[in-house]
Design a protein around this motif. Structure first.
Motif, short mmCIF file in Angstrom:
data_model
loop_
_atom_site.label_atom_id
_atom_site.label_comp_id
_atom_site.label_asym_id
_atom_site.label_seq_id
_atom_site.Cartn_x
_atom_site.Cartn_y
_atom_site.Cartn_z
N PRO A 84 -15.49 71.24 27.74
CA PRO A 84 -16.58 71.94 28.44
C PRO A 84 -17.50 71.01 29.24
CG PRO A 84 -16.33 72.81 26.22
CD PRO A 84 -15.44 71.61 26.31
N VAL A 85 -17.60 69.75 28.82
CA VAL A 85 -18.40 68.79 29.58
C VAL A 85 -17.76 68.57 30.95
CG1 VAL A 85 -19.26 66.43 29.70
CG2 VAL A 85 -19.24 67.64 27.51
N PHE A 86 -16.45 68.38 30.95
CA PHE A 86 -15.73 68.23 32.22
C PHE A 86 -15.88 69.50 33.06
CE2 PHE A 86 -13.15 65.07 29.75
CZ PHE A 86 -13.44 63.98 30.55
N ALA A 87 -15.84 70.68 32.39
CA ALA A 87 -16.01 71.94 33.10
C ALA A 87 -17.37 72.01 33.79
CB ALA A 87 -15.85 73.12 32.14
N ALA A 88 -18.42 71.59 33.08
CA ALA A 88 -19.78 71.61 33.64
C ALA A 88 -19.90 70.63 34.81
CB ALA A 88 -20.79 71.26 32.55
N TRP A 109 -27.52 67.13 30.51
CA TRP A 109 -27.05 65.76 30.75
C TRP A 109 -27.17 64.95 29.46
CZ3 TRP A 109 -24.08 65.05 34.61
CH2 TRP A 109 -24.30 65.67 35.85
N LEU A 110 -28.25 65.18 28.73
CA LEU A 110 -28.43 64.48 27.46
C LEU A 110 -27.34 64.88 26.46
CD1 LEU A 110 -30.03 62.66 25.54
CD2 LEU A 110 -31.50 64.64 25.00
N SER A 111 -27.02 66.17 26.42
CA SER A 111 -25.97 66.64 25.50
C SER A 111 -24.63 66.02 25.85
CB SER A 111 -25.88 68.18 25.54
OG SER A 111 -25.29 68.63 26.74
N PHE A 112 -24.37 65.85 27.16
CA PHE A 112 -23.11 65.22 27.58
C PHE A 112 -23.04 63.77 27.10
CE2 PHE A 112 -23.15 68.09 31.62
CZ PHE A 112 -22.89 69.19 30.83
N ILE A 113 -24.16 63.08 27.23
CA ILE A 113 -24.23 61.67 26.80
C ILE A 113 -23.98 61.57 25.29
CG2 ILE A 113 -25.76 59.68 26.52
CD1 ILE A 113 -27.11 60.53 29.16
N ILE A 114 -24.58 62.50 24.54
CA ILE A 114 -24.41 62.50 23.08
C ILE A 114 -22.94 62.73 22.71
CG2 ILE A 114 -24.94 63.77 20.95
CD1 ILE A 114 -27.71 64.35 22.16
N GLU A 145 -23.24 74.48 40.65
CA GLU A 145 -23.98 75.06 39.54
C GLU A 145 -24.97 74.03 39.00
OE1 GLU A 145 -21.48 76.65 36.53
OE2 GLU A 145 -20.58 78.17 37.85
N LYS A 146 -26.13 74.50 38.58
CA LYS A 146 -27.17 73.59 38.10
C LYS A 146 -26.86 73.06 36.69
CE LYS A 146 -30.96 75.52 40.85
NZ LYS A 146 -32.31 76.15 40.81
N VAL A 147 -27.19 71.82 36.48
CA VAL A 147 -27.09 71.20 35.16
C VAL A 147 -28.45 70.57 34.88
CG1 VAL A 147 -25.98 69.45 33.73
CG2 VAL A 147 -24.62 70.71 35.42
N ASN A 148 -29.17 71.08 33.86
CA ASN A 148 -30.52 70.56 33.60
C ASN A 148 -30.47 69.24 32.83
OD1 ASN A 148 -30.54 71.07 30.72
ND2 ASN A 148 -30.87 73.24 31.18
N ARG A 149 -31.62 68.63 32.70
CA ARG A 149 -31.68 67.30 32.09
C ARG A 149 -31.25 67.30 30.63
NH1 ARG A 149 -38.25 66.39 31.74
NH2 ARG A 149 -38.75 68.36 30.71
N GLY A 174 -23.39 67.32 20.13
CA GLY A 174 -23.57 67.28 21.58
C GLY A 174 -23.11 68.56 22.26
N MET A 175 -21.98 69.10 21.80
CA MET A 175 -21.43 70.30 22.43
C MET A 175 -22.25 71.55 22.08
SD MET A 175 -19.31 68.85 24.17
CE MET A 175 -19.10 70.39 25.05
N VAL A 176 -22.72 71.65 20.84
CA VAL A 176 -23.57 72.78 20.46
C VAL A 176 -24.91 72.68 21.19
CG1 VAL A 176 -24.80 73.91 18.56
CG2 VAL A 176 -22.47 73.07 18.21
N PHE A 177 -25.45 71.48 21.29
CA PHE A 177 -26.70 71.23 22.00
C PHE A 177 -26.57 71.67 23.47
CE2 PHE A 177 -29.74 67.72 23.65
CZ PHE A 177 -30.80 68.61 23.66
#
Length: 277
Positions: free
Chosen positions: A99-103, A119-124, A112-116, A266-269
């Protein structure tokens, strides 16, 4: 009393975990033959149903349906190949970053917008992947990139399904996927062998449980919001780790388990952070 959608997803995730365990049990088969087992077990059930219910086999957008099927096939083939080489839990947890790759793909191509917070959840989540690679000595570089490739393909699949689901019947999407998997797997026929004795149980299980999980997962998301089901979706990993421990003798270090937990967090976040500004 748990909601029906939650019960469905708990059963669905167990079915997917069991399917992946069977892929591990079929490690002495060519990975593409395992893909064939997975696909044919679903195909023989949904084709008659689609014909009886007069669900379109062609669909309205065959090119996109075909593209979704190809990316799904590549993802499944890479995943099953990785499962044969590394622990089921490690493979499943790394694939969760799909799903991170999808986003990221939606952000770049669909604007599509990705909020900050996302981005933090992706890093986690990716930190968890990197930590897992560092602490799991059985996770070789080739297998690591196999699962990451599978996750990337999952990301593309998510984007395509998001677009197609509003225009195509879910069974038409699955039908294309199964047909491409069957055809694609036939390229490895020279390396196939016939299942013997107890292997037939694994062969039958991988297709039946895959279909069962797919149907129940679809029903769950029809009944409940994604944010409600998100934490339960990752029960698949817990099931797989437990089954792998008791039936396959797979063992995980504390570091590996913490890394998997970081990926799930990270994914649930990410799911919940979508609504935050």
């Amino acid at each position: 009393m748990p909601k029906t959608g939650i019960i469905y997803i708990l059963i669905a995730t167990f079915a997917f975990a069991w399917m992946n365990i069977q892929a591990k049990n079929l490690s002495n088969f060519n990975p593409l033959q395992v893909v064939f087992f997975r696909a044919i077990g679903t195909f023989v059930f949904i084709l008659p149903y689609m014909l009886i219910q007069k669900v379109s086999l062609i669909g309205k957008q065959p090119k996109l349906l075909f593209l979704r099927a190809i990316t799904g096939f590549l993802s499944l083939a890479a995943f099953f190949w990785a499962v044969q080489r590394i622990s089921v839990g490690a493979a499943i947890s790394i694939r969760y970053v799909g799903p991170v790759f999808a986003a990221l793909l939606s952000y770049y191509f669909l604007k599509e917008k990705v909020n900050r917070w996302q981005w933090l959840s992706f890093i986690i989540a990716f930190s968890g992947v990197l930590f897992l690679k560092g602490v799991d000595t059985s996770l070789d570089m080739f297998s690591f990139f196999l699962v990451l490739f599978s996750a990337l393909m999952v990301g593309i699949v998510f984007v395509l399904i998001r677009y197609l689901s509003a225009k195509e019947h879910i069974l038409t999407i699955i039908f294309y996927f199964m047909v491409v998997c069957i055809i694609g797997s036939l390229f490895s026929v020279p390396y196939w062998r016939w299942p013997v004795s107890g292997e037939w149980f694994y062969v039958c299980s991988i297709g039946v449980f895959g279909l069962f999980g797919q149907v129940l997962m679809t029903q769950a998301f029809k009944l409940e919001e994604t944010s409600t089901l998100a934490p339960f979706k990752y029960m698949e990993l817990i099931y797989a780790v437990a089954i792998g421990f008791f039936l396959l003798g797979e063992h995980y270090t504390i570091g590996a388990l913490l890394s998997m937990g970081l990926i799930i967090f990270g994914m649930v976040f990410n799911v919940y952070s979508k609504r935050w500004n």
